[in-house]
Design an enzyme around this catalytic site. Sequence first.
Site, short mmCIF file in Angstrom:
data_model
loop_
_atom_site.label_atom_id
_atom_site.label_comp_id
_atom_site.label_asym_id
_atom_site.label_seq_id
_atom_site.Cartn_x
_atom_site.Cartn_y
_atom_site.Cartn_z
N HIS A 190 0.33 -1.22 0.04
CA HIS A 190 -0.29 -0.31 -0.10
C HIS A 190 0.83 1.18 -0.04
CE1 HIS A 190 -3.06 -3.12 1.21
NE2 HIS A 190 -2.48 -3.28 2.14
N HIS A 230 -11.36 -6.96 -0.99
CA HIS A 230 -9.82 -6.19 -0.20
C HIS A 230 -10.16 -7.61 0.80
CE1 HIS A 230 -9.63 -4.77 3.26
NE2 HIS A 230 -8.72 -3.91 2.99
N HIS A 260 -6.99 -10.16 1.51
CA HIS A 260 -5.97 -10.71 2.26
C HIS A 260 -7.16 -11.03 3.54
CE1 HIS A 260 -5.70 -5.79 2.48
NE2 HIS A 260 -3.95 -6.21 2.13
N HIS A 266 -2.02 -12.68 4.28
CA HIS A 266 -0.88 -12.52 5.63
C HIS A 266 -1.07 -14.47 6.12
CE1 HIS A 266 -0.23 -8.60 6.06
NE2 HIS A 266 -1.27 -8.29 5.85
N ASP A 324 4.23 -4.53 2.33
CA ASP A 324 2.73 -4.14 2.17
C ASP A 324 2.50 -2.47 3.40
OD1 ASP A 324 0.33 -4.15 4.10
OD2 ASP A 324 0.07 -5.08 5.35
#
Length: 451
Positions: A57, A206, A231, A268, A319
């Site tokens: 990001h 997302h 995610h 993750h 990230d």
Amino acid sequence: MSGLFFEDALLPQGWARNVRLLIDAGRFASIESGATPQPGDERHRIGLPGICNLHSHAFQRGMAGLAEFSSSSADSFWTWREVMYRFVGRMSPDDIEAVAAQAYVEMLEGGFTRVGEFHYIHHDAAGTPYDNIAELAERIAASAQATGIGLTLLPVFYAHGGFGGREPSPAQRRFINGIDGFSRLLEASRRAVAGLPGAVVGVAPHSLRAVTADELATVLALAGEGPIHIHIAEQMLEVDDCVAWSGQRPLQWLFERAGVDRRWCLVHATHADAEELSRIAASGAVVGLCPITEANLGDGVFDAPRFLDAGGRYGIGSDSNVQIGLADELRLLEYGQRLAQRGRNVMARDGSTGRALFEASLQGGAQALGLQPTGLVEGAIADLISLQTSHIALAGRAGDAILDSWIFAGQEKLVDCVWAGGVQLVSGGRHHDREPVAQRFRRTLERLLAA
């Protein structure tokens, strides 16, 4: 064609001596070991393939260090998120472009040659779409073009504020799209990167908090053959909320409703259980690990030994960009596992830990970002790095000891030169446009933080 000559280079089959690479139109045209340097060749001692940063990001580089304080309540990812919402609420398109360029310069200087930009800011500060729906996607593309980093753009579908289609909060207004708006955004994003050599566009629902089952199915259909990133299972509260809503854990829910395969990157997956880890490995999907951010946010530690035993694939990302560096991410990945397992050399099954970390991240990152073939092979995009062999951390090192010493014993960044798409962008550890990019970033942050 341009020629590069390395005394030692890491090829897919292992370390090779006297390697000459010819680059044509941004790709490796030929690779010869046991070669002799030719007039005009640029010469270096150590050559390594460039690595993909599979999860970024970029805008969050601007808030690095601004959330390192404790409030009266227990601090967590969820309180950090409120700081992020306030920061992004101030940013203009120019601001986002300036901060992304700074992040990309630092990635290149740290050894990353391609970034997977998980791009979820789409509208203005009031939540109103720009006249050009891809305004901010174009700013990301402009930052990639200006710095030279390879780009896999992952426009994010974000429609809800919680499981079960909960209404989004006002703080999320810059992220929100319906299916029709996202479809237009995706097509405009593909046009936005059309001029970037080697650019790839995927999709990124997302999280399961942000999509319904029907929306997820539609977004996946829009992906075509492109990468799919999400995610998932990052926080225990997320897992508990998903169970309360659906009776299933996030990865259980996803595997029953989506054809998870090699196109997927599960970002993750920190709180995956044993059965879920086995299913991820069997699917061929890549787990996107972001050790520095996961540590910074207090996410927890991914169960890497069990995943590796199942044959799982992983790559690394920066990230939140609170700190950027290939060796830094790899080091913390291993050290986090050592602390959790109370052992040493956890990520290596046999041999060099540095080599195991590097090669797994090379292959997993490239797969996740739609980049095949990869590495120092003919036909691959010419992404590679050289190391500062004069540094004392590399004194007397050869073979895998180079990687081990770079990752675990280097007191500073040891990247010397970087080429992305065959273009040399970093020399002597410094990006060629470092100063103008940094000056713009500095002016941007001074104004944003004075507001």
